[in-house]
Motif scaffolding. Structure first.
Motif, PDB file in Angstrom:
ATOM      1  N   ILE A  75       5.689  25.009  30.156  1.00 35.50           N
ATOM      2  CA  ILE A  75       4.826  26.120  30.833  1.00 35.50           C
ATOM      3  C   ILE A  75       5.973  27.255  31.432  1.00 35.50           C
ATOM      4  O   ILE A  75       5.876  28.406  31.590  1.00 35.50           O
ATOM      5  N   LEU A  76       6.972  26.365  32.244  1.00 37.23           N
ATOM      6  CA  LEU A  76       7.984  27.316  32.749  1.00 37.23           C
ATOM      7  C   LEU A  76       9.213  27.273  31.948  1.00 37.23           C
ATOM      8  O   LEU A  76       9.749  26.019  31.766  1.00 37.23           O
ATOM      9  N   LYS A  77       9.793  28.283  31.506  1.00 39.82           N
ATOM     10  CA  LYS A  77      11.191  28.180  30.724  1.00 39.82           C
ATOM     11  C   LYS A  77      12.066  27.550  31.419  1.00 39.82           C
ATOM     12  O   LYS A  77      12.295  27.961  32.473  1.00 39.82           O
ATOM     13  N   TRP A  80      14.964  29.525  32.867  1.00 38.15           N
ATOM     14  CA  TRP A  80      14.916  31.024  33.380  1.00 38.15           C
ATOM     15  C   TRP A  80      15.557  31.181  34.588  1.00 38.15           C
ATOM     16  O   TRP A  80      16.073  32.201  34.828  1.00 38.15           O
ATOM     17  N   GLU A 211      -1.381  28.749  30.420  1.00 31.41           N
ATOM     18  CA  GLU A 211       0.243  28.577  30.509  1.00 31.41           C
ATOM     19  C   GLU A 211       0.862  29.877  31.097  1.00 31.41           C
ATOM     20  O   GLU A 211       1.769  29.640  31.831  1.00 31.41           O
ATOM     21  N   ARG A 215       3.204  30.664  34.102  1.00 29.10           N
ATOM     22  CA  ARG A 215       4.740  31.313  34.295  1.00 29.10           C
ATOM     23  C   ARG A 215       4.825  32.435  34.884  1.00 29.10           C
ATOM     24  O   ARG A 215       5.922  32.772  35.477  1.00 29.10           O
ATOM     25  N   TYR A 216       3.895  33.286  34.531  1.00 30.09           N
ATOM     26  CA  TYR A 216       3.901  35.017  35.045  1.00 30.09           C
ATOM     27  C   TYR A 216       4.090  34.735  36.514  1.00 30.09           C
ATOM     28  O   TYR A 216       4.721  35.607  37.439  1.00 30.09           O
ATOM     29  N   LYS A 219       7.339  33.745  37.796  1.00 27.27           N
ATOM     30  CA  LYS A 219       8.149  34.718  37.937  1.00 27.27           C
ATOM     31  C   LYS A 219       8.228  35.950  38.909  1.00 27.27           C
ATOM     32  O   LYS A 219       9.224  36.283  39.561  1.00 27.27           O
ATOM     33  N   VAL A 266       5.071  20.619  36.865  1.00 25.12           N
ATOM     34  CA  VAL A 266       5.052  22.130  37.339  1.00 25.12           C
ATOM     35  C   VAL A 266       4.300  22.242  38.732  1.00 25.12           C
ATOM     36  O   VAL A 266       4.719  22.881  39.600  1.00 25.12           O
TER      37      VAL A 266
END
Length: 381
Positions: A75-77, A80, A211, A215-216, A219, A266
């Protein structure tokens, strides 16, 4: 809490890359670190190394390597956040000696070539650019034509072409402050632009999975933290957290056990960020209420019976980390409310405003975990 990676535990700090004139890097870096908020630096001694700046082969340690968050990469890199804190700068400051800018045609052509190569590397990532001309003495003079030429070559507004004289003590601090002001302005612009770019995706819903939505949101929240815009960061962390809860029982990308472990991993990170922002903002009431809701949302999601010990371990950690956050937060020294509040997860008691309560419950869940493991081992005998 210490087992969380530093990039998760601490607020992100803007990253600036310095290229050229390596003898000045230590002076500039020391000054940037001493300011509030500080700026971190990523230094390259000369322009021949600039291709390393955004190398696709760059690897980093896994920021989610500890057991409870190892599954969060889907879900989360997983790299990143670390990359944006340590490897991808918001802006590049290109440092050129004045005698190269005003020198013979060969030196000037090298300056132009270095700028062209630098732009080719940073423009695809929208990284900002500043050119700093280093005077070797107070008598240095650069013709107006050459100043215009370097600005056009770098495609810069005049305020982003700076002059720096490290050898004149009376001007050094003023020059460093001017550098820092410009660096901070452009770094904030980079993180704001990146945040807006991702928010546009969210608003237009240019994705098909929850997902990616989670994630967005993560960020956008991180970019807001880079700019010290805590309210926006909190909003998007909360949005991501609520979206994540909707995935329980709906996602089929992974087997049921792995899927639940990933979601909890997450959720743990988002909950930690939300709690930290609330407590450091002095909002102890909101933080305790939030934890109460977090506990109510996940305490019954035990997963498969054969791995229920993972759930007790996870629950123990939630209480332990929140106890540590309460203990280290300045907000926690305030007197606890005497009123009992009602929340979606049930009533709040006075005890829930003290770290000791969470330490005690954490210990209870740890005992449950060990008892479960013991029982499983006995059954196998």
């Amino acid at each position: 809490m210490e087992e969380y990676p530093e990039e998760l535990r601490t607020p992100p700090v803007g990253l600036i890359s310095l290229v050229g004139c390596p003898e000045l890097h230590a002076t500039i870096t020391k000054f940037l670190h001493s300011q509030q908020p500080p700026l971190n630096t990523l230094a390259f001694p000369d322009f021949s190394k600039i291709s390393l700046l955004l190398s696709a082969s760059t690897t980093s340690k896994d920021p989610l390597s500890h057991s409870s968050t190892a599954a969060a990469a889907g879900i989360l890199k997983r790299d990143w956040l670390l990359k944006h804190r340590t490897k991808i700068p918001a802006l590049v400051a290109a440092l050129f000696p004045s005698h190269h800018v005003s020198g013979d045609p060969t030196q000037w052509l090298q300056v132009c070539s270095d700028l062209d190569n630098l732009k080719a590397v940073i423009r695809p990532k929208n990284i900002k650019l500043v050119v700093v001309v280093i005077h070797s003495s107070s008598n240095d003079e650069i013709s107006e034509d050459r100043i215009i030429a370097i600005r056009k070559r770098a495609e810069l507004d005049s305020k982003y072409l700076l002059f720096f004289n490290p050898d004149v003590d009376s001007e050094l601090q003023l020059s460093l402050k001017r550098l820092r002001t410009t660096f901070e302005e452009l770094a904030n612009a980079y993180y704001r632009d990146e945040g807006r770019r991702i928010k546009t995706r969210i608003e237009k819903k240019t994705f098909s999975s929850i997902e990616l939505h989670v994630r967005y949101c993560f960020k956008v929240a991180v970019y807001a933290e880079f700019r010290r815009e805590w309210a926006e960061a909190l909003k998007f962390y909360e949005d991501g957290y609520h979206l994540l809860r909707e995935m329980v029982g709906t996602s089929t990308r992974l087997p049921a056990i792995q899927r639940l472990v990933e979601i909890k991993a997450v959720a743990e990170q988002l909950h930690f960020k939300i709690s930290t922002l609330l407590l450091h903002g002095g909002k102890i009431m909101e933080a305790v209420t939030w934890f109460h809701q977090h506990n109510a949302s996940y305490r019954k999601l035990t997963g498969a019976p054969e791995v229920i010990f993972l759930h007790w371990e996870w629950m123990s950690k939630q209480f332990l980390v929140f106890a540590e956050l309460l203990e280290t937060s300045s907000a926690a020294i305030q007197s606890a409310p005497t009123l009992v509040l009602s929340t979606a997860g049930g009533p709040l008691t006075e005890w829930e405003f003290y770290p000791a309560y969470y330490y005690q419950v954490s210990t209870r869940f740890t005992s449950m975990m060990f008892c479960t493991i013991f029982k499983v081992n006995m059954d196998l005998l």
